[in-house]
Design a protein around this motif. Structure first.
Motif, PDB file in Angstrom:
ATOM      1  N   GLN B 359      38.045 -31.972  15.241  1.00  0.00           N
ATOM      2  CA  GLN B 359      38.990 -32.530  14.277  1.00  0.00           C
ATOM      3  C   GLN B 359      38.283 -32.815  12.946  1.00  0.00           C
ATOM      4  O   GLN B 359      38.768 -32.454  11.872  1.00  0.00           O
ATOM      5  CB  GLN B 359      39.618 -33.814  14.861  1.00  0.00           C
ATOM      6  CG  GLN B 359      40.678 -34.452  13.971  1.00  0.00           C
ATOM      7  CD  GLN B 359      41.889 -33.530  13.805  1.00  0.00           C
ATOM      8  OE1 GLN B 359      42.183 -32.748  14.713  1.00  0.00           O
ATOM      9  NE2 GLN B 359      42.537 -33.562  12.657  1.00  0.00           N
ATOM     10  N   GLU B 363      38.985 -31.023   9.313  1.00  0.00           N
ATOM     11  CA  GLU B 363      39.324 -31.768   8.104  1.00  0.00           C
ATOM     12  C   GLU B 363      38.371 -31.404   6.971  1.00  0.00           C
ATOM     13  O   GLU B 363      38.786 -31.217   5.831  1.00  0.00           O
ATOM     14  CB  GLU B 363      39.278 -33.275   8.386  1.00  0.00           C
ATOM     15  CG  GLU B 363      40.562 -33.759   9.061  1.00  0.00           C
ATOM     16  CD  GLU B 363      40.389 -35.100   9.761  1.00  0.00           C
ATOM     17  OE1 GLU B 363      39.344 -35.756   9.564  1.00  0.00           O
ATOM     18  OE2 GLU B 363      41.305 -35.483  10.520  1.00  0.00           O
ATOM     19  N   GLU B 366      39.306 -27.997   5.640  1.00  0.00           N
ATOM     20  CA  GLU B 366      40.514 -28.054   4.816  1.00  0.00           C
ATOM     21  C   GLU B 366      40.207 -28.640   3.449  1.00  0.00           C
ATOM     22  O   GLU B 366      40.718 -28.167   2.426  1.00  0.00           O
ATOM     23  CB  GLU B 366      41.585 -28.886   5.530  1.00  0.00           C
ATOM     24  CG  GLU B 366      42.307 -28.074   6.590  1.00  0.00           C
ATOM     25  CD  GLU B 366      43.225 -28.916   7.449  1.00  0.00           C
ATOM     26  OE1 GLU B 366      43.927 -28.342   8.279  1.00  0.00           O
ATOM     27  OE2 GLU B 366      43.222 -30.165   7.286  1.00  0.00           O
TER      28      GLU B 366
END
Lengths: 275, 1035
Positions: B359, B363, B366
Motif C-alpha cells: 500500500q 501511494e 502514485e
C-alpha cells in the motif's frame, strides 16, 4: 338250362318290339324268323337290321325276329335246314341249296355291282393273263363278287393265281396300294370310294358283267299273303317318311321288287364255280 | 419333470414331427382315397363301354359261353369284385362271372379297415337298338385302391422316420454346441462371483447368446471399474484425511452446539492447544485471550463465510501475538441436514505486513506519477507561453513596415517557430501518450466534413506538386459518428501529409469504408494510398516506432521529427484500432488503419435532398479512384451514374445515348484528361443540339482563374477544385440542375481565412493576461482585426474594468496573480446574479450594461497554455463561454469571437458589402456574365430570404440550414463576404440546433443582404469603381 336261357334271350327283343309298337300291332302269332347273311359282325348286323325289321313288322303286321349264325357257315347251315322264314342272302342260289326252295321277293336297292380286277396305276400288267402265278388279293373266300366272280373269270382265262385273302374289300385294296400283291378283285363301288378317299390311282384290267345286290328270299312255307305284306312294306320304305331315319341308320338305299330271274347270272356263276 | 433342455427339445421335436406326419398322412390318404374311388369308377365305365360290342356280338348270335368268357377276360385283372349278366329285365341272372376268391392287396387288415371306400355297382345294357339283349352289372374291386394307398402310406411313414432320426441327430449336435456357451457363461459367472473380477467371456457368434455374453462382459467391466474406483476413492479419502490432519492450516470442525469435533495438527500449532484440550469443548476457548467477548467472537466466526474472513489477534502462551484470519463453512450430512461447521484458520501476520508495505509503495508510485503529470502540464504551459510570445510578436512584426531583408528574416523566424511548435506539440503528445494521459474526446461530428477539413490544407500542397488528392467515403459509412474528431484529423493529416511529402507524382487517395466483419459497433477502415517512394520491407515494422523514418537520409531530405507515425499509431490504438502498412518500394505505400467509432444518434440528419432520383449521370475521369468515388457518391444520392475513363469514351457513350434517346441528365467531367480533355468535351457537347442542354460539372486540380474562365466560356455549369467534398459536389450538382442562378463554386477555405476578420469590427475586448509578452500579442492580434482592446494584468483588475467600462468580450487568462481566471469569472457571475435579482443596479456604461442590453451574460473566453484534456470542461464548468489555447492563432481567435459581433454595423466603419474583384474572378473575368449573375441574384434574393424567414418562424432547423446554405452559395459568387459569413454562421447555428442565436443572426443577415443588394444595384446602374486602402477592389 341252356335251352331255357337261350329262349329268354331270343324272346326279349320280340317282347321289346311288341311293347314299342304301342299296342297297335299286337303279336297275334309267333314271330317269323328273318335271317341275315354274315357280311359284318353280328353286333353291327343286328344294329342295322333290328330297326328295319321293327319298322316292317309294325307296318305289315307281320312280326319278324332277327336271327343269324355265328359264322357264314353256321348261317348257311341254318338256311340249309330251312330255319329262316325270310332271309337276306344270295347263297341260296348256290346249286347245293336248290332243294330248299327259297325264292326272291325283293332286292337291296341301288345300281347293280360289278367285279373289277384292279392293279396300281403304274403296273405293267394289262390283262388277266399276265397275273399267272402272281399274288392276287380277295376279300374273302365266301364273297360272291369278291371271289366267286373273279375265280370264274380267271378260270375262263386259264390263269392260276396265288390267292391272298384280305378279310374284306378295303383290306384287299390296301394290299395293292402297299404293293404286297399285284392285283385285287373287288366290288366296283368300293374301288371308286377307296381310290378317292386314299388318293391312290388304280387301273382296272378286268370288269365283270353287272350283278344285283343281295336278295330278300322267302321260304315256301310262308303263306303268300304274309309274303305280300312283307314285300310291300319293304318296297314302300323309300317313299314312307317314317322309314327315312330307319333307312338312314341302316345305310340302306331301300328295297326294290325282284324275282329269281334277276339272279340267273349269280346262279350261273355259282354253277361254274361248282364244276 | 424334465430337467434337461436337450431332452425337452428332442422330445418336443419328435412329438411334433410324428403329429405332423400323421396328420399329413391322414389328409393325404383321404385325398387319395377320393381320387382312387373316382378313378375306379371311371375304369369300370370304360371297361363296360369296351365290353358292350364284344358281348353284343356273342349275345346276338346267342353264344352265352363266349359272352361269359368275354366278361371273365375283361376282369382278368380283378378290377371287378363282382360281374353279373342279367336278362333285359335286369333281374333275371344269366350268369355270374365274379372272381372266385378275393385278391391280396398286400395291405394289413387294419389298414383295409381304416379305409372306408364307397364302391357302388355299375350297370350297362347290352343292346342293338331297339333290342336289349342283356344287362351287365359289376362292382369294382377295392383291392387295387388299398394296395396303392398302402404303398404310399408306407413310403411316407418311412420318410417320416428318416426325417425324425436326422432331426434328432442334428438337434443333438446343435444343442451340444449352443449349450456349451451357456454352460461357459455359468462357469464365468460363478468364477466372477468367487471374486475373480478379470473373468470375461469370449465373444460367440450365436445371435441368441451373444447379447447375454456382451451384457455379462459389460457388467463385469462396470463392476471391476466400480471396484477399482472405490478403492481409489478410499485411498484418496485416506489421503485427504491425512492431509487435513497434517495441514499447516488450522482445520477444525464443530457441531451445532459449537463443541469441537476434530482438531488437526495445524490447529494445535496455531492455537497452542492440544486436541485433548479442545475436543468436546466449546470452540470459544480459542478466544480466551479476549475475555468477555469469547462467545460473541465464536458466534461471529461460525457465521463468517469464505471469502469473508474474521481476523483477530491471538497471543498463545509464551509466543508473540499473531493475526489470525478464519472463516467457517456449513457441514451437511448425506441427507443434506446441517450438522455443524468446518473452520479454517491461518496465521496472516506476515501477509498483513506485506499488504501494508505494498500500500505504501503504491501511494509513493502514485505520488510520483502525479508529479510527472504535473511536470508535463507545467512544461506544456511553460513552453507554450514563450512560444506564444515568439509567434505573436513575429506576426505583429511581419504586419509592420519592414525592409525586404527584415521581412525575410522575420518570415524565417515564423517558419522556424512554427516548426518548433510542431515539434513541441509532437513531443508533448507523445509524452502524454507514453504517460497514459492521452484521453480521447467523445463528440458527435460529421465524418465527411472532418475529413474534408483535414485534407483541404494538404490539397494545396498536393496541387503545388501536381498530385491528385482524392478522398472517398463509402456510402455505407454514416454521416455522423461519435469519437474524437480532432485526433482523427491529426491522424489523417499525419498520414496524408507524409503521403504528399513522399510522393513525387501520381496521386494520394484516402478511402473510408466500414471495416469488414465489424459487428454492431461502427469500425471504420481508413486507407491512405500514395504512389510515392514506398517503404523498404526491412523498415516496415519499425516505421511506427518513435524517432524512426525509412532511413536517416529521409529525415534529412524531408524533415520531420519522426514522431508523427508513432503518435499516429498510439492514437489509432486509443481508438481501439490497428494500423499497418502495405508498401512496395518505388511504387508507393498504403497506410491502413481501423478505428472504432459509434454511430451518432439524435444528431440532425442531413435532410433528404430533393434531387431527381434515378437521373442518369455520366462520369468522365481518367483516374479510376476518382471515378469510383464519384460513382459511389452519386449512387448514394440515388442518381444513376455511369462512368467512362476519358473524353473519347464519353463522346462515344453520348453518341450512343443520343441514338437510343437515352441522353444523360448530367455530365461530371475531369478537367485534365489524356485524350479529349474536359473543356473540349464540353465544347463538343454544346455544339450538338441534342446534347447542348445537358448541364456539366467540371472537377479540376487547378483553380487558376484562366482555367475557370475557359471552362465557363465552354459552357461548364459548375467548376470545382479537387479534392471535392460531398457537400460541395452536391451543391454544384443542385445548382446546375436548378438553373435559376448559375454558381461557380470555388473552394472557399483559403479565401475565408484571410478575410474573416473583416466581419468582426468594433468589438470591445478586455484582455486579462499577466504575461507582458502575451499581453502584447493578444492586443496586437485583436487590434489588427479592428477590435478595441483594454489589457489588465490581474483578476481583480478585470472586475474593476468590467464595472467601469463597456466590453463586448473578455479574454481571461487562467493563471493570474491575486485572483485567477476561475475566481474572477465566479465573481463576475455572482455580480450578474445580483443585478438580475435586483440587489444591485446595473452600473451605467459598464460591460454589465452592454451584456444586460443584449440580454445575456458577459462572454468570458478562457485563455490558457494548458492544452490538456479536461481544461475546456473545467472552463465551461466555471461558467465561462469558451476556450482558447495558447499560442493563440488568428483563425481560432476569429472563430471564438464571431458570435459576439455587434448587432448593427456602424455605417461609417462598414467594410465593402461585395468584393467586385472576387465576383469578376468567379465569373471568369466575364463582365456580361457578372451582370447576368447580379440580375439573377436580385430577382432571386427576396424569395430566398422569405423562405429563410418562414423557416425561422416555423423553428425548423433543417429548413433554416438549407435556406441559409442556399443564400451562402449565391452570395459567395458575388464576393459578398460578410453576407457569406453571416449565412454560414446561421447555417451552423441551425445545424447545431442553437435556435436561440438564430433570430439575431437572421436580422444581421437581412441587413447585410440589403447592403449587398444596394451595392449590386449600383453596379448594374454603371457606378464606377472605388479603390480601397487595402488594395482590394471594392465598390
Amino acid at each position: 338250362v341252356m335251352t331255357s336261357r337261350r329262349f329268354v334271350v331270343l324272346l326279349a327283343p320280340v317282347l321289346l318290339a311288341a311293347a314299342t309298337a304301342g299296342g297297335v300291332a299286337v303279336a297275334e302269332q309267333t314271330p317269323l324268323t328273318f335271317g341275315v347273311l354274315n357280311q359284318q359282325s353280328a353286333a353291327l348286323t343286328a344294329e342295322r337290321w333290328n330297326p328295319i325289321l321293327e319298322y316292317v313288322g309294325s307296318t305289315s303286321g307281320v312280326a319278324l325276329r332277327f336271327r343269324m349264325g355265328a359264322t357264314v357257315q353256321d348261317t348257311n347251315a341254318m338256311m340249309g335246314r330251312g330255319e329262316f322264314d325270310f332271309m337276306f342272302t344270295n347263297h341260296n342260289f348256290r346249286p347245293e341249296y336248290d332243294g330248299v326252295g327259297y325264292r326272291a321277293i325283293a332286292r337291296w336297292g341301288g345300281d347293280p355291282i360289278r367285279m373289277v380286277v384292279a392293279v396300281i396305276h403304274d403296273s405293267r400288267i394289262t390283262g388277266l393273263g399276265q397275273l399267272a402265278g402272281k399274288k392276287v388279293a380277295f376279300p374273302s373266300r365266301d364273297a360272291f363278287v369278291g371271289y366267286a366272280v373273279p375265280m370264274v373269270a380267271f378260270k375262263k382265262a386259264g390263269v392260276q393265281v396265288e390267292e391272298v385273302f384280305a378279310g374284306n374289300q378295303e383290306g384287299a385294296m390296301a394290299q395293292v396300294k402297299t404293293r404286297r400283291v399285284e392285283a385285287a378283285a373287288v366290288n366296283s363301288r368300293f374301288l371308286a370310294q377307296y381310290s378317292e378317299r386314299e388318293g391312290v390311282e388304280f387301273r382296272a384290267i378286268y370288269t365283270s358283267e353287272p350283278f344285283p345286290e343281295l336278295a330278300v328270299v322267302v321260304h315256301p312255307r310262308v303263306p303268300a299273303s304274309v309274303v305280300d305284306k312283307v314285300r310291300q312294306a319293304l318296297v314302300a320304305m323309300t317313299t314312307d317318311p317314317i322309314a327315312g331315319p330307319v333307312l338312314e341308320q341302316a345305310k340302306c338305299p331301300g328295297f326294290e321288287p325282284a324275282t329269281d330271274r334277276d339272279y340267273d347270272g349269280v346262279r350261273r356263276i355259282y354253277r361254274s364255280i361248282a364244276q | 419333470v424334465i430337467r434337461s433342455l436337450r431332452t425337452l427339445l428332442l422330445g418336443l421335436t419328435v412329438v411334433a414331427v410324428v403329429v405332423v406326419t400323421l396328420c399329413d398322412l391322414a389328409v393325404s390318404v383321404k385325398m387319395r382315397m377320393d381320387t382312387a374311388e373316382s378313378r375306379l369308377a371311371e375304369n369300370t365305365q370304360r371297361l363296360l363301354a369296351a365290353s358292350q360290342p364284344l358281348l353284343l356280338n356273342a349275345l346276338v348270335v346267342g353264344d352265352l359261353a363266349s359272352a361269359e368268357q368275354t366278361v371273365r377276360n375283361l376282369n382278368a385283372g380283378r378290377v371287378w369284385r363282382r360281374a353279373r349278366l342279367y336278362e333285359a329285365d335286369g333281374r333275371t341272372l344269366i350268369f355270374d362271372a365274379s372272381p372266385e376268391e378275393r385278391g391280396d392287396s398286400g395291405a394289413p387288415t387294419w389298414f383295409g379297415r381304416l379305409l372306408v371306400l364307397d364302391l357302388s355297382e355299375a350297370r350297362v345294357e347290352i343292346a342293338a337298338s331297339p333290342t336289349v339283349y342283356a344287362v351287365l352289372a359289376v362292382v369294382p374291386s377295392e383291392e387295387e385302391v388299398e394296395r396303392v394307398l398302402w404303398q404310399e402310406t408306407r413310403t411316407m411313414l418311412t420318410l417320416a422316420v428318416v426325417l425324425l432320426v436326422t432331426l434328432a441327430v442334428l438337434l443333438h449336435f446343435i444343442l451340444i454346441y449352443g449349450l456349451r456357451s451357456v454352460r461357459a457363461l455359468g462357469d464365468s459367472a460363478s468364477r466372477f462371483g468367487a471374486g475373480d473380477l478379470t473373468v470375461r467371456m469370449p465373444e460367440t457368434p450365436l445371435a441368441e447368446i451373444a447379447p447375454t455374453v456382451r451384457a455379462f462382459n459389460t457388467m463385469a467391466q462396470n463392476l471391476e471399474g466400480l471396484m477399482v474406483e472405490l478403492q481409489a476413492k478410499e485411498a484418496a479419502n485416506r489421503q485427504l484425511a491425512a492431509s487435513v490432519e497434517q495441514s499447516e492450516e488450522a482445520i477444525l470442525t464443530v457441531d451445532l452446539e459449537r463443541a469441537v469435533k476434530t482438531w488437526n495438527v495445524g490447529a494445535r500449532r496455531l492455537f497452542g492447544r492440544s486436541a485433548d484440550e479442545m475436543l468436546g469443548h466449546s470452540v470459544a476457548r480459542i478466544f480466551d485471550g479476549h475475555p468477555g467477548e469469547a462467545d460473541a467472537l465464536a458466534g461471529r466466526l461460525i457465521e463468517t463465510r469464505p471469502p469473508e474472513r474474521l481476523e483477530f489477534t491471538l497471543t498463545p502462551a509464551g509466543a508473540a501475538t499473531v493475526v489470525v484470519a478464519a472463516s467457517a463453512s456449513q457441514l451437511h450430512d448425506e441427507a443434506g441436514r446441517h450438522t455443524g461447521y468446518i473452520v479454517v484458520a491461518r496465521d496472516v501476520t506476515t501477509l498483513k505486513a506485506a499488504e501494508r508495505a505494498l500500500q505504501q509503495a503504491k501511494e509513493a508510485a502514485e505520488a510520483a506519477n502525479r508529479a510527472k503529470a504535473e511536470f508535463l502540464a507545467t512544461m506544456s504551459h511553460e513552453i507554450r507561453t514563450p512560444m506564444n510570445g515568439v509567434l505573436g510578436m513575429n506576426d505583429l512584426l511581419l504586419a509592420s513596415d519592414l525592409t525586404a531583408a527584415q521581412r525575410e528574416y522575420a518570415t524565417l523566424v515564423q517558419t522556424s517557430a512554427r516548426a518548433l511548435l510542431q515539434v513541441i506539440n509532437d513531443i508533448l503528445d507523445f509524452s502524454k501518450i507514453e504517460a497514459g494521459r492521452m484521453e480521447l474526446e467523445t463528440l458527435a461530428f460529421d465524418l465527411r466534413a472532418t475529413i474534408g477539413e483535414a485534407l483541404k490544407p494538404l490539397a494545396l500542397r498536393a496541387h503545388e506538386k501536381g498530385l491528385e488528392l482524392v478522398s472517398a467515403v463509402h456510402s455505407a459509412v454514416p454521416a455522423h459518428v461519435v469519437g474524437d474528431p480532432g485526433r482523427l484529423r491529426q491522424i489523417l493529416v499525419n498520414l496524408v501529409g507524409n503521403a504528399v511529402k513522399f510522393t513525387g507524382r501520381g496521386e494520394v487517395v484516402v478511402r473510408v469504408e466500414p471495416h469488414a466483419g465489424a459487428g454492431s459497433d461502427l469500425e471504420l477502415h481508413f486507407v491512405v494510398r500514395d504512389t510515392g517512394v514506398g517503404v523498404p520491407a526491412a523498415k516496415r515494422d519499425m516505421i511506427f516506432d518513435a524517432f524512426t523514418q525509412a532511413d536517416s537520409s529521409t529525415t534529412r531530405r524531408f524533415g520531420g521529427t519522426g514522431l508523427g507515425l508513432a503518435i499516429t499509431k498510439r492514437l489509432v490504438q486509443l481508438m481501439q484500432g490497428r494500423i499497418w502498412l502495405e508498401s512496395e518500394e518505388g511504387w508507393g505505400s498504403a497506410f491502413h488503419f481501423t478505428a472504432r467509432l459509434a454511430e451518432a444518434t439524435g444528431v440532425a440528419v442531413v435532410p433528404e435532398l430533393r434531387q431527381p432520383e434515378g437521373l442518369r449521370v455520366l462520369v468522365v475521369d481518367d483516374n479510376a479512384e476518382s471515378r469510383r468515388m464519384l460513382v459511389e457518391m452519386l449512387g448514394a444520392w440515388r442518381f444513376a451514374p455511369r462512368a467512362v475513363d476519358g473524353g473519347r469514351a464519353a463522346l462515344a457513350a453520348l453518341d450512343q445515348a443520343r441514338l437510343s434517346g437515352d441522353v444523360p441528365g448530367l455530365v461530371i467531367t475531369d478537367h485534365e484528361m489524356p485524350d479529349v480533355d474536359g473543356i473540349t468535351l464540353t465544347l463538343r457537347l454544346k455544339a450538338d443540339a441534342a446534347l447542348a442542354a445537358i448541364p456539366t460539372v467540371m472537377l479540376s486540380s487547378s483553380s487558376l482563374p484562366q482555367d475557370v474562365a475557359r471552362a465557363r466560356r465552354a459552357g461548364v455549369g459548375a467548376f470545382l477544385s479537387k479534392p471535392v467534398t460531398q457537400s460541395e459536389l452536391l451543391d454544384a450538382i443542385m445548382s446546375v440542375l436548378t438553373p435559376t442562378l448559375e454558381v461557380m463554386v470555388e473552394a472557399p477555405a483559403s479565401s475565408t481565412r484571410t478575410t474573416a476578420g473583416h466581419g468582426q469590427h468594433g468589438l470591445r475586448v478586455l484582455v486579462a493576461e499577466d504575461n507582458v509578452v502575451n499581453q502584447r500579442v493578444a492586443a496586437g492580434l485583436l487590434e489588427r482585426r479592428g477590435h478595441r482592446v483594454v489589457v489588465v494584468g490581474t483578476g481583480r483588475a478585470v472586475l474593476g474594468a468590467l464595472e467601469s467600462q463597456p466590453f463586448d468580450v473578455v479574454l481571461m487568462d487562467i493563471e493570474m496573480p491575486e485572483l485567477d481566471g476561475f475566481e474572477a469569472t465566479a465573481a463576475v457571475r455572482a455580480y450578474e446574479k445580483e443585478i438580475r435579482s435586483g440587489m444591485r443596479p446595473v452600473p451605467p456604461g459598464s460591460a454589465y450594461a452592454v451584456a444586460h442590453d443584449n440580454d445575456r451574460r458577459i462572454p468570458i473566453l478562457a485563455l490558457t497554455a494548458h492544452a490538456m484534456k479536461g481544461m475546456e470542461e473545467r472552463c465551461l464548468a466555471a461558467r465561462m463561454d469558451g476556450y482558447l489555447s495558447k499560442p493563440v492563432q488568428a483563425e481560432m481567435l476569429d472563430a471564438a469571437l464571431a458570435p459576439y459581433r455587434p448587432r448593427s454595423q456602424p455605417v461609417a466603419a462598414a467594410p465593402a458589402a461585395i468584393d467586385r474583384g472576387a465576383a469578376l474572378r468567379a465569373a471568369g473575368g466575364d463582365e456580361s456574365l457578372l451582370a447576368e449573375l447580379v440580375r439573377l441574384f436580385l430577382e432571386d434574393c427576396p424569395t430566398r430570404v422569405a423562405e429563410l424567414r418562414a423557416a425561422v418562424a416555423a423553428g425548423e432547423p433543417i429548413r433554416i440550414e438549407r435556406s441559409s446554405h442556399a443564400i451562402k452559395g449565391s452570395v459567395a459568387t458575388l464576393g459578398a463576404r460578410i453576407a457569406h459569413d453571416l449565412a454560414a454562421e446561421l447555417e451552423r447555428a441551425a445545424r447545431e440546433s442553437r435556435l436561440a442565436d438564430v433570430p439575431a443572426l437572421l436580422r444581421a443577415l437581412e441587413a447585410e443582404l440589403d447592403r449587398v443588394g444596394g451595392a449590386l444595384r449600383r453596379v448594374t446602374h454603371g457606378d464606377g469603381l472605388a479603390i480601397s486602402t487595402s488594395g482590394v477592389d471594392v465598390l
